[in-house]
Design an enzyme around this catalytic site. Sequence first.
Site, PDB file in Angstrom:
ATOM      1  N   ASP A 161       0.865  -1.170   0.000  1.00  0.00           N
ATOM      2  CA  ASP A 161       0.000   0.000   0.000  1.00  0.00           C
ATOM      3  C   ASP A 161       0.904   1.222   0.000  1.00  0.00           C
ATOM      4  O   ASP A 161       1.804   1.332   0.840  1.00  0.00           O
ATOM      5  CB  ASP A 161      -0.882  -0.021   1.258  1.00  0.00           C
ATOM      6  CG  ASP A 161      -1.977   1.039   1.239  1.00  0.00           C
ATOM      7  OD1 ASP A 161      -1.745   2.117   0.653  1.00  0.00           O
ATOM      8  OD2 ASP A 161      -3.050   0.797   1.817  1.00  0.00           O
ATOM      9  N   VAL A 162       0.677   2.151  -0.915  1.00  0.00           N
ATOM     10  CA  VAL A 162       1.558   3.319  -1.010  1.00  0.00           C
ATOM     11  C   VAL A 162       1.400   4.268   0.171  1.00  0.00           C
ATOM     12  O   VAL A 162       2.144   5.248   0.276  1.00  0.00           O
ATOM     13  CB  VAL A 162       1.349   4.082  -2.337  1.00  0.00           C
ATOM     14  CG1 VAL A 162       1.756   3.230  -3.525  1.00  0.00           C
ATOM     15  CG2 VAL A 162      -0.080   4.590  -2.466  1.00  0.00           C
ATOM     16  N   TYR A 206      -9.356  14.741  -5.285  1.00  0.00           N
ATOM     17  CA  TYR A 206      -8.573  14.229  -6.407  1.00  0.00           C
ATOM     18  C   TYR A 206      -7.788  15.347  -7.078  1.00  0.00           C
ATOM     19  O   TYR A 206      -6.578  15.220  -7.329  1.00  0.00           O
ATOM     20  CB  TYR A 206      -9.516  13.554  -7.412  1.00  0.00           C
ATOM     21  CG  TYR A 206      -8.823  12.862  -8.560  1.00  0.00           C
ATOM     22  CD1 TYR A 206      -8.390  11.546  -8.444  1.00  0.00           C
ATOM     23  CD2 TYR A 206      -8.606  13.521  -9.773  1.00  0.00           C
ATOM     24  CE1 TYR A 206      -7.754  10.902  -9.500  1.00  0.00           C
ATOM     25  CE2 TYR A 206      -7.967  12.897 -10.831  1.00  0.00           C
ATOM     26  CZ  TYR A 206      -7.548  11.583 -10.690  1.00  0.00           C
ATOM     27  OH  TYR A 206      -6.911  10.943 -11.732  1.00  0.00           O
TER      28      TYR A 206
END
Length: 307
Positions: free
Chosen positions: A67-68, A158
């Site tokens: 997982d980043v 985003y």
Amino acid sequence: MSRSPATPFDVNGRTAFITGAARGIGKATAERLHAAGANVALVGLEPERLQQNAERLGERAAWFEADVTDHDALDGAVAATVERFGGIDVAIANAGIAFSGSLATEPIAHVERTLAVNLLGVWRTDRAVIDQITKRRGYLLNISSLAAVAHLPLMGPYTCAKAGVEALTDALRMESAMSGAMVGCAYFGFIDTDLVRASYAQPSTELMNEDAPAFMRKPAPLSKAVDAIVRGIERRSARVWHPRWVGPALAMRGLVQPLVERRTLADLERLSEAMRLAAEPVAGIPEEDPLLGLSAQALAQKQTADA
């Protein structure tokens, strides 16, 4: 696409480290680079898909679940890649998610997860690989978006993250220049991926897209985005984009956001209705996955259709 003056960069025999490699741009780029002779490390959250992708490629492919948002997991994936292939010459920080909703009503966990993956996840990836990239005078590509300069409603987290990716890329490019390494930023419009297909299936998106120009409304083929990435690697480009009209949009960024706002605010009734739709669950559309966001919806819908 802006070019670096560097000699064309041949990936044959070199190693590429790619996050978000379970599907979409990451998966397709890994396939293309592997076909060109590169070793590829596929990194992401969906172990079964990663394993299938790596096994399908065969020799010179490895996969690592990470997982980043997890520094240690990324450091472990980098170390394992170096142990397996001897080093990392190209890194692509591609992992990304999206949720649909307004900043005032979207669950806090969704907003924070988007920022953690799309912005801080890129920084964590960069931090994990930069030592290898500078030592080997390689190339690091961070995947941003046209959303870095065109900030649409219902996409606040985003667009915030993608604008941040552009900024950190610009800084890291200058900071890495002395080593001979190059750091690039990719700006894509709507590309035909699981994430975009799921986003387009949202009633709120359908409503806001009703009178958008056709060239912006129709997702571009995934292969074209991969073409741009491969050219960017070969040229070690500072900036990469697709479709072609994204380049002029970047150059005229001072005009883009005022035009976006003018178009959006010309119909406040539609905007209000889109915000209402985004805040309500829709029958027949799976809930957004807390880890993968909208992209998991496309897979769930496809599985339902195939059943």
